[in-house]
Design an enzyme around this catalytic site. Structure first.
Site, PDB file in Angstrom:
ATOM      1  N   ARG A  24       9.057 -19.822 -35.167  1.00  9.86           N
ATOM      2  CA  ARG A  24      10.169 -18.859 -35.050  1.00  9.86           C
ATOM      3  C   ARG A  24       9.794 -17.641 -34.197  1.00  9.86           C
ATOM      4  NH1 ARG A  24      10.700 -19.944 -40.624  1.00  9.86           N
ATOM      5  NH2 ARG A  24      12.184 -21.643 -40.963  1.00  9.86           N
ATOM      6  N   LYS A  46      16.027 -14.025 -21.152  1.00 12.11           N
ATOM      7  CA  LYS A  46      16.849 -15.231 -21.263  1.00 12.11           C
ATOM      8  C   LYS A  46      15.958 -16.437 -21.046  1.00 12.11           C
ATOM      9  CE  LYS A  46      21.552 -14.363 -19.699  1.00 12.11           C
ATOM     10  NZ  LYS A  46      22.492 -14.975 -18.729  1.00 12.11           N
ATOM     11  N   GLU A  54      18.382 -13.808  -4.687  1.00  7.78           N
ATOM     12  CA  GLU A  54      18.518 -12.975  -5.895  1.00  7.78           C
ATOM     13  C   GLU A  54      18.180 -11.513  -5.577  1.00  7.78           C
ATOM     14  OE1 GLU A  54      19.687 -14.379  -8.738  1.00  7.78           O
ATOM     15  OE2 GLU A  54      18.939 -16.444  -8.830  1.00  7.78           O
ATOM     16  N   LYS A 110      17.109  -5.221 -12.459  1.00 10.80           N
ATOM     17  CA  LYS A 110      17.352  -6.166 -13.545  1.00 10.80           C
ATOM     18  C   LYS A 110      17.099  -5.492 -14.881  1.00 10.80           C
ATOM     19  CE  LYS A 110      17.286 -10.568 -15.439  1.00 10.80           C
ATOM     20  NZ  LYS A 110      17.177 -11.995 -15.211  1.00 10.80           N
ATOM     21  N   GLU A 146      23.824  -9.837 -23.499  1.00  5.92           N
ATOM     22  CA  GLU A 146      24.931 -10.276 -22.641  1.00  5.92           C
ATOM     23  C   GLU A 146      26.278 -10.292 -23.335  1.00  5.92           C
ATOM     24  OE1 GLU A 146      24.322 -13.985 -20.552  1.00  5.92           O
ATOM     25  OE2 GLU A 146      25.592 -13.294 -18.932  1.00  5.92           O
ATOM     26  N   ARG A 178      25.798  -7.173 -18.601  1.00 10.23           N
ATOM     27  CA  ARG A 178      24.776  -8.094 -18.106  1.00 10.23           C
ATOM     28  C   ARG A 178      25.367  -9.258 -17.325  1.00 10.23           C
ATOM     29  NH1 ARG A 178      19.256 -10.077 -21.106  1.00 10.23           N
ATOM     30  NH2 ARG A 178      18.599 -11.497 -19.472  1.00 10.23           N
ATOM     31  N   ASN A 215      25.353 -12.441 -13.000  1.00 16.49           N
ATOM     32  CA  ASN A 215      25.817 -13.780 -12.646  1.00 16.49           C
ATOM     33  C   ASN A 215      26.613 -13.816 -11.351  1.00 16.49           C
ATOM     34  OD1 ASN A 215      24.701 -15.286 -14.784  1.00 16.49           O
ATOM     35  ND2 ASN A 215      26.227 -14.406 -16.160  1.00 16.49           N
ATOM     36  N   HIS A 229      26.800 -16.904  -9.457  1.00 18.20           N
ATOM     37  CA  HIS A 229      26.230 -17.956 -10.289  1.00 18.20           C
ATOM     38  C   HIS A 229      27.239 -18.946 -10.853  1.00 18.20           C
ATOM     39  CE1 HIS A 229      22.563 -15.739  -9.832  1.00 18.20           C
ATOM     40  NE2 HIS A 229      21.887 -16.594 -10.589  1.00 18.20           N
ATOM     41  N   HIS A 279      26.050 -22.409 -10.096  1.00 18.10           N
ATOM     42  CA  HIS A 279      25.720 -23.402 -11.120  1.00 18.10           C
ATOM     43  C   HIS A 279      26.554 -24.665 -10.945  1.00 18.10           C
ATOM     44  CE1 HIS A 279      23.981 -20.271 -14.174  1.00 18.10           C
ATOM     45  NE2 HIS A 279      23.117 -20.617 -13.243  1.00 18.10           N
ATOM     46  N   HIS A 321      18.181 -23.554  -6.826  1.00 14.85           N
ATOM     47  CA  HIS A 321      18.978 -22.526  -7.492  1.00 14.85           C
ATOM     48  C   HIS A 321      19.380 -21.377  -6.563  1.00 14.85           C
ATOM     49  CE1 HIS A 321      20.408 -19.985 -10.771  1.00 14.85           C
ATOM     50  NE2 HIS A 321      19.646 -19.003 -10.293  1.00 14.85           N
TER      51      HIS A 321
HETATM   52  N1  LIG Z   1      15.968 -16.727 -17.233  1.00 13.61           N
HETATM   53  C1  LIG Z   1      16.643 -16.129 -16.284  1.00 13.61           C
HETATM   54  O1  LIG Z   1      17.111 -15.006 -16.466  1.00 13.61           O
HETATM   55  C2  LIG Z   1      16.821 -16.802 -14.961  1.00 13.61           C
HETATM   56  C3  LIG Z   1      17.307 -16.081 -13.867  1.00 13.61           C
HETATM   57  C4  LIG Z   1      17.388 -16.743 -12.655  1.00 13.61           C
HETATM   58  C5  LIG Z   1      17.020 -18.059 -12.545  1.00 13.61           C
HETATM   59  N2  LIG Z   1      16.577 -18.721 -13.627  1.00 13.61           N
HETATM   60  C6  LIG Z   1      16.156 -20.118 -13.552  1.00 13.61           C
HETATM   61  O2  LIG Z   1      15.021 -20.194 -12.688  1.00 13.61           O
HETATM   62  C7  LIG Z   1      14.948 -21.498 -12.135  1.00 13.61           C
HETATM   63  C8  LIG Z   1      14.665 -21.398 -10.678  1.00 13.61           C
HETATM   64  O3  LIG Z   1      13.427 -20.729 -10.502  1.00 13.61           O
HETATM   65  P1  LIG Z   1      12.511 -21.063  -9.241  1.00 13.61           P
HETATM   66  O4  LIG Z   1      13.315 -20.960  -8.044  1.00 13.61           O
HETATM   67  O5  LIG Z   1      11.284 -20.269  -9.389  1.00 13.61           O
HETATM   68  O6  LIG Z   1      12.265 -22.621  -9.466  1.00 13.61           O
HETATM   69  P2  LIG Z   1      10.944 -23.479  -9.749  1.00 13.61           P
HETATM   70  O7  LIG Z   1      10.264 -23.037 -10.961  1.00 13.61           O
HETATM   71  O8  LIG Z   1      11.388 -24.891  -9.688  1.00 13.61           O
HETATM   72  O9  LIG Z   1      10.023 -23.148  -8.482  1.00 13.61           O
HETATM   73  C9  LIG Z   1      10.435 -23.542  -7.212  1.00 13.61           C
HETATM   74  C10 LIG Z   1       9.385 -24.476  -6.573  1.00 13.61           C
HETATM   75  O10 LIG Z   1       8.309 -23.695  -6.121  1.00 13.61           O
HETATM   76  C11 LIG Z   1       7.082 -24.188  -6.613  1.00 13.61           C
HETATM   77  N3  LIG Z   1       6.209 -23.045  -6.748  1.00 13.61           N
HETATM   78  C12 LIG Z   1       6.339 -22.014  -7.611  1.00 13.61           C
HETATM   79  N4  LIG Z   1       5.420 -21.094  -7.357  1.00 13.61           N
HETATM   80  C13 LIG Z   1       4.692 -21.532  -6.307  1.00 13.61           C
HETATM   81  C14 LIG Z   1       3.620 -21.004  -5.575  1.00 13.61           C
HETATM   82  N5  LIG Z   1       3.113 -19.787  -5.839  1.00 13.61           N
HETATM   83  N6  LIG Z   1       3.090 -21.736  -4.569  1.00 13.61           N
HETATM   84  C15 LIG Z   1       3.623 -22.945  -4.266  1.00 13.61           C
HETATM   85  N7  LIG Z   1       4.650 -23.488  -4.918  1.00 13.61           N
HETATM   86  C16 LIG Z   1       5.175 -22.782  -5.932  1.00 13.61           C
HETATM   87  C17 LIG Z   1       7.459 -24.886  -7.881  1.00 13.61           C
HETATM   88  O11 LIG Z   1       6.514 -25.873  -8.229  1.00 13.61           O
HETATM   89  C18 LIG Z   1       8.804 -25.493  -7.516  1.00 13.61           C
HETATM   90  O12 LIG Z   1       8.608 -26.699  -6.837  1.00 13.61           O
HETATM   91  C19 LIG Z   1      16.276 -22.159 -12.448  1.00 13.61           C
HETATM   92  O13 LIG Z   1      16.086 -23.095 -13.474  1.00 13.61           O
HETATM   93  C20 LIG Z   1      17.153 -21.020 -12.912  1.00 13.61           C
HETATM   94  O14 LIG Z   1      18.134 -21.438 -13.846  1.00 13.61           O
HETATM   95  C21 LIG Z   1      16.484 -18.116 -14.831  1.00 13.61           C
HETATM   96 ZN   LIG Z   2      19.845 -16.906 -10.500  1.00 12.72          ZN
END
Ligand SMILES: NC(=O)c1ccc[n+]([C@@H]2O[C@H](COP(=O)([O-])OP(=O)(O)OC[C@H]3O[C@@H](n4cnc5c(N)ncnc54)[C@H](O)[C@@H]3O)[C@@H](O)[C@H]2O)c1
Ligand SMILES: [Zn+2]
Ligand SMILES: NC(=O)c1ccc[n+]([C@@H]2O[C@H](COP(=O)([O-])OP(=O)(O)OC[C@H]3O[C@@H](n4cnc5c(N)ncnc54)[C@H](O)[C@@H]3O)[C@@H](O)[C@H]2O)c1
Ligand SMILES: [Zn+2]
Lengths: 377, 377
Positions: free
Chosen positions: A130, A152, A194, A235, A245, A249, A253, A256, A260, A275
């Protein structure tokens, strides 16, 4: 991607969330110092690292060494890279690993990777016993400026993105800017969407600064760390005002709802769309949609599109490679998106650059007509 | 089990948790009134009911009718009965059902059943869209007096019981005492163990009252509703003081460290042991262990054992049918139990009837020796 990060001073953004307050450190060499930063903030001396197959060969050993040097016992799990890893099955694997490593409440689960790993590991940290401690070590630009901050967490469901998750704030975020040197140009650009988003939400000056300085942000150096810190601060400000949210907040989006839907319609196939690219197209659409509704001027929509295009981001649905996306499929994805309240569509609309707002009464028919029009473009 | 519940006045226990405050209604006929009680407290008009194969044929139709009468759209999922249903796989099924039913933030997931269904459905309510409304309609004595109150939700892992979950308070608890009429004697007794627990924690007068009145509690009537209400109030008091179990709330685990270990060692096989029976043995062991450590008098340990025996509950490890349980297996389960902090064992010990306290420095060797001794008994 080159950088002169060693000349960049470290930046600190504090997220003042009372009992759940935490620091975001931004700068070079942070992985090497992770042990000390963690032991000074967290009581437990065990850590379970979650990472992916791209990031593990680059940084897992360095992080493990850094933690062990400071007396932290380390377990780790390396998962496939990509959005599909954000699933309940992988969540189960992460939880199992953490429990096998006997992670207790004061120990930490550490996310080492992009937003996919951060969202998944954070969800696990929120439910194992938990709630255990959680450290984000974001390695993609997107995760450094967005997903690692704010608490999140979640995984995807066959019904849509991020439909299962919890709010679970990290105890520490270490954004090691050196890691961005190995990120692909495409992923860096996706993260940049972003960054631009914060300007488009409510910081017209920052957007203007980006229009002038984006090349330096891409090439590394002070402008890059500056852009990351401004983004984290932006942020943080929104999150502190509305942690769970219920209102403001939702502004985060921007782009988004469309984004999405595009990701869902392309089955999260990263060869077609990642993304941040979905967000770039989504923001361009949000501005065009706002212009169509006579809320924003068409000039602002053009300006947004021009900047995103300049950095190499897609801005139109037709920019997505592969078969055309049926409008019905997009509408379905939009309807199941979680920003739907009692049947009405909630959208982030805008009155101009840096003048976005939450509209919770957008008629589905307006969206449909607008999307039909995009086919001709 | 017979009852004269229609003569029992309805009782209300309010749990004052600020933004998360809620009411517990205790009395006959509440399922028939569920629609009105829910619509007066929750904005959404959709509900996803989770129940099990024993409870569904008895109460699902009545509940569905009651909700529909008040304009609530209903979906439902009936799962196998028993502790094994508290798994991540079943959690996934519940979430999927709720999302397919388009449950949004202001809609409710409703648990109709015992503690297994309540813990599972509550976990789902905590993670679907990062939290939707949650209504508990507990139908076992154990769930009416314990699991439906306090917001602990969760599922089991191969590493131990309740190791995955969230804190997610219900918005309403409807303890319909009529439902207890169909509960087996064995399950009623198991729930009674938790009733007795409140006396043993810090209400010596209540324990004494139970010693005198337990037959009326079992046969139904005012004494039963009274015992349920006192139990809910007792649980509420502890939860309000320590919602997230950082201290005092651990007292509710009296008998549970041993109890959980016994459940794990018997593989959650309900033909051998159900939760409340494990707690009964666990409480008897906790008192004997405290006597052995010269904390409580052997007379108190005898008195506890005598009362539990009188109502027909097991009090010794050897009371569990089937093959004998190796002490090593119990120790292993205890070590993995979540009340372990930085390696030390946390136990609820006692100085006498109604004088329990949290001891966080119990040596594993003491426990081992004590358990070895039990074999001879
Ligand atoms: N929690 C939140 O508030 C929030 C906000 C925005 C996005 N997201 C989520 O984040 C995700 C997208 O994040 P992302 O774009 O980082 O995706 P990701 O984690 O898939 O990373 C993108 C790619 O880059 C590679 N990578 C990462 N760091 C690297 C590095 N230093 N060197 C080489 N390769 C590297 C990863 O292996 C992957 O192939 C989505 O699932 C989205 O929904 C969440
Ligand atoms: Zn995003
Ligand atoms: N969340 C908490 O704070 C908390 C507290 C205590 C226990 N628990 C959990 O609760 C669970 C035990 O609860 P339980 O004893 O209610 O178990 P249960 O849900 O398995 O119910 C016991 C049995 O009674 C049946 N049943 C329930 N209501 C009935 C009725 N009205 N008529 C006929 N049959 C009925 C069920 O189908 C089941 O077979 C355990 O998993 C335990 O970990 C949780
Ligand atoms: Zn219990």
């Amino acid at each position: 991607m080159t950088t002169s990060s060693s000349q960049v001073a470290e930046k600190l953004v504090h997220v003042p969330l009372g009992e759940r307050a935490y620091d975001i450190l931004i700068g070079p060499g942070l992985i090497g110092r992770a042990g000390g930063e963690i032991t000074s903030r967290i009581k437990g001396r065990k850590a379970a690292i979650v990472t992916d197959e791209n990031v593990a060969p680059l940084y897992l050993e360095a992080l493990t060494d850094a933690l062990q040097t400071d007396g932290i016992e380390v377990a780790s799990l390396t998962l496939p890279a990509g959005e599909k890893t954000k699933s309940l099955d992988h969540l189960a694997a992460v939880c199992d690993m953490a429990l096998a490593a006997r992670i207790e409440r004061n120990d930490a689960i550490i996310a080492l990777g992009g937003g996919v790993i951060g969202d998944l590991a954070g969800f696990a940290a929120g439910i194992v016993r938990r709630g255990v401690r959680f450290v984000q070590i974001p390695t993609s630009l997107l995760s450094q400026v967005d997903s690692s901050v704010g608490g999140k967490t979640g995984v995807n469901s066959r019904h849509g993105k991020n439909l299962l998750g919890v709010f679970h704030q990290p105890d520490l975020v270490l954004a090691d800017t050196d890691t961005l040197n190995t990120l692909s140009e495409r992923e860096f650009r996706a993260g940049y969407a972003e960054v631009a988003k914060y300007g488009l939400i409510d910081k017209p000056d920052f957007f203007e600064w980006l229009e002038k300085n984006w090349k330096q942000v891409f090439s590394g150096g002070p402008a890059r760390a500056e852009a990351i810190a401004i983004s984290c601060q932006a942020k943080s400000d929104v999150v502190v005002e509305d942690e769970f949210e219920n209102g403001r907040r939702a502004l985060l989006n921007l782009g988004h709802t469309f984004g999405h839907a595009l990701e869902a319609a392309t089955q999260y196939d990263s060869s077609r769309l990642v993304h941040g690219e979905g967000v770039a197209i989504g923001m361009a659409l949000a501005y065009r949609f706002s212009a169509r509704l006579n809320l924003a001027s068409p000039d602002d929509a053009e300006r947004v599109e021009a900047h995103l295009k300049a950095v190499g981001l897609p801005t139109r649905i037709s920019d997505i490679p592969g078969e055309a996306l049926p409008v019905e499929r997009l509408m379905e994805a939009i309807a199941q998106d979680k920003k739907v309240k009692s049947g009405k569509l909630t959208f982030i609309l805008t009155r101009g650059i840096g003048q976005s707002y939450v509209a919770d009464d957008v008629a589905a028919s307006e969206v449909l007509t607008f999307l039909e029009l995009q086919k001709a473009r």
